[in-house]
Design an enzyme around this catalytic site. Structure first.
Site, mmCIF file in Angstrom:
data_model
loop_
_atom_site.group_PDB
_atom_site.id
_atom_site.type_symbol
_atom_site.label_atom_id
_atom_site.label_comp_id
_atom_site.label_asym_id
_atom_site.label_seq_id
_atom_site.Cartn_x
_atom_site.Cartn_y
_atom_site.Cartn_z
ATOM 1 N N HIS A 1 40.090 43.065 33.253
ATOM 2 C CA HIS A 1 40.943 44.250 33.348
ATOM 3 C C HIS A 1 42.378 43.866 33.069
ATOM 4 C CE1 HIS A 1 40.403 42.480 37.353
ATOM 5 N NE2 HIS A 1 41.674 42.813 37.599
ATOM 6 N N LEU A 2 43.046 44.779 32.400
ATOM 7 C CA LEU A 2 44.455 44.602 32.079
ATOM 8 C C LEU A 2 45.239 45.539 32.994
ATOM 9 C CD1 LEU A 2 45.813 44.641 28.470
ATOM 10 C CD2 LEU A 2 46.859 46.045 30.222
ATOM 11 N N HIS A 3 46.196 44.985 33.729
ATOM 12 C CA HIS A 3 47.053 45.811 34.576
ATOM 13 C C HIS A 3 48.230 46.310 33.729
ATOM 14 C CE1 HIS A 3 45.568 44.352 38.630
ATOM 15 N NE2 HIS A 3 45.186 43.328 37.897
ATOM 16 N N GLY B 1 44.783 34.996 40.556
ATOM 17 C CA GLY B 1 44.820 36.188 41.400
ATOM 18 C C GLY B 1 43.732 37.201 41.088
ATOM 19 N N ASN C 1 44.903 38.926 35.189
ATOM 20 C CA ASN C 1 44.665 37.832 36.122
ATOM 21 C C ASN C 1 43.319 37.192 35.780
ATOM 22 O OD1 ASN C 1 47.040 38.554 37.439
ATOM 23 N ND2 ASN C 1 45.972 39.953 38.831
#
Ligand code: DGP
Length: 114
Positions: free
Chosen positions: A100-102, A93, A87
């Site tokens: 950061h990578l979800h 969002g 995001n």
């Protein structure tokens, strides 16, 4: 740029369920999981988000993706499938301004996202 809560997690000043670490990145379970597997992969470098990435971050960005794929294997979700999402900015969002990578998986994920 200002530090976020993720810098405190990197320095172990606040607890997190850490699942992987190397010299470039840290991965830990999201505090508010949206799927059975929900891991955040972050660079140790204080980088605000993808929107702030520069050509010098090319190797780091590739590294984060490869670590996410490795963690997906570890979580046993490679065969069933998973999603990696970043995001970027308010309408993307993003709420924590440290890249950061979800990594999300373990259930059927909807598309398009909300
Ligand atoms: P985003 O909306 O893409 O900026 O995602 C930020 C994510 O970070 C969100 O899913 C919740 C997670 N998060 C926020 N604070 C903490 C924390 O202190 N610990 C952990 N493990 N996750 C956090």
């Amino acid at each position: 740029m200002a530090e976020t809560i993720f810098s405190k997690i990197i320095r172990r000043e606040i607890p997190a369920d850490i699942v992987f670490e190397d010299e470039q990145c840290l991965a830990f379970r999201d505090i508010n999981p949206q799927a059975p597997t929900h891991i955040l992969v972050i660079p140790k470098e204080n980088l605000e988000g993808l929107q702030a990435a520069e050509p010098r971050h090319e190797q780091l960005l590739g590294h984060l993706l490869l670590i996410a794929a490795q963690l997906a294997q570890q979580e046993g979700i490679t065969a069933t499938g998973y999603r990696c999402a970043i995001n970027a900015g308010a309408e993307g969002g993003q709420t924590v301004y440290h890249l950061h990578l979800h990594l999300l998986g373990g259930r059927q994920l909807d598309w398009p996202p909300g």
